[in-house]
Design a protein around this motif. Structure first.
Motif, short mmCIF file in Angstrom:
data_model
loop_
_atom_site.label_atom_id
_atom_site.label_comp_id
_atom_site.label_asym_id
_atom_site.label_seq_id
_atom_site.Cartn_x
_atom_site.Cartn_y
_atom_site.Cartn_z
N GLN A 137 -14.78 11.01 22.54
CA GLN A 137 -15.44 11.52 21.49
C GLN A 137 -17.01 11.60 22.26
N ARG A 195 -8.68 17.91 17.74
CA ARG A 195 -8.58 16.60 16.88
C ARG A 195 -9.89 15.76 17.26
N HIS A 247 -12.73 17.57 15.25
CA HIS A 247 -12.66 17.36 13.67
C HIS A 247 -12.84 15.83 13.38
N SER A 248 -12.70 14.85 14.31
CA SER A 248 -13.04 13.49 13.81
C SER A 248 -14.52 13.14 14.06
N VAL A 292 -16.83 15.60 13.15
CA VAL A 292 -17.10 16.30 11.94
C VAL A 292 -16.95 15.44 10.96
N GLU A 293 -15.87 14.50 10.84
CA GLU A 293 -15.27 13.53 9.57
C GLU A 293 -16.23 12.45 9.64
N ASP A 294 -16.86 11.98 10.85
CA ASP A 294 -17.59 10.95 11.19
C ASP A 294 -18.92 11.20 10.63
N GLY A 295 -19.51 12.51 10.60
CA GLY A 295 -20.78 12.97 10.18
C GLY A 295 -21.75 13.18 11.67
N TYR A 296 -20.90 13.49 12.76
CA TYR A 296 -21.86 13.66 14.10
C TYR A 296 -22.00 15.06 14.25
N SER A 309 -21.48 19.15 12.50
CA SER A 309 -20.86 20.12 11.15
C SER A 309 -20.52 21.34 11.90
N ARG A 311 -15.80 26.23 9.04
CA ARG A 311 -14.15 26.16 9.04
C ARG A 311 -13.91 27.68 9.41
#
Length: 87
Positions: free
Chosen positions: A5, A42, A45-46, A48-52, A54, A57
């Protein structure tokens, strides 16, 4: 944050600096030597989910770095308005 990551986040940051736009998933996977595009999806998207990151879609090249982890201790190279550095 995993080492992979971190590598992806750093690559996106450096790519922004050099090209003034976000890389595609294919560019990221090729640059990091990964043959599986699904792994890059993957990882992105992880992030993005963790806020690092944007991204919009279904829209290529819309990735933006929102923040960097403290342990990376670097300044954002691509710093759009409203981006929080080293959170």
């Amino acid at each position: 944050m995993t080492p992979r990551q971190r590598d992806v986040l750093m690559f996106i940051n450096n790519y922004w600096l050099e090209n003034h736009c976000a890389p595609t998933m294919r560019i990221i996977s090729k640059a990091l030597g990964l043959s599986s595009h699904s792994n890059i999806h993957r990882i992105v998207h992880s992030l993005v989910e963790d806020g690092y990151l944007s991204m919009k879609r279904g829209r290529p090249r819309t990735m933006e770095i929102k923040r960097m982890p403290m342990h990376m201790n670097i300044e954002l190279l691509h710093n759009p308005p409203g981006v929080i550095q080293n959170s």
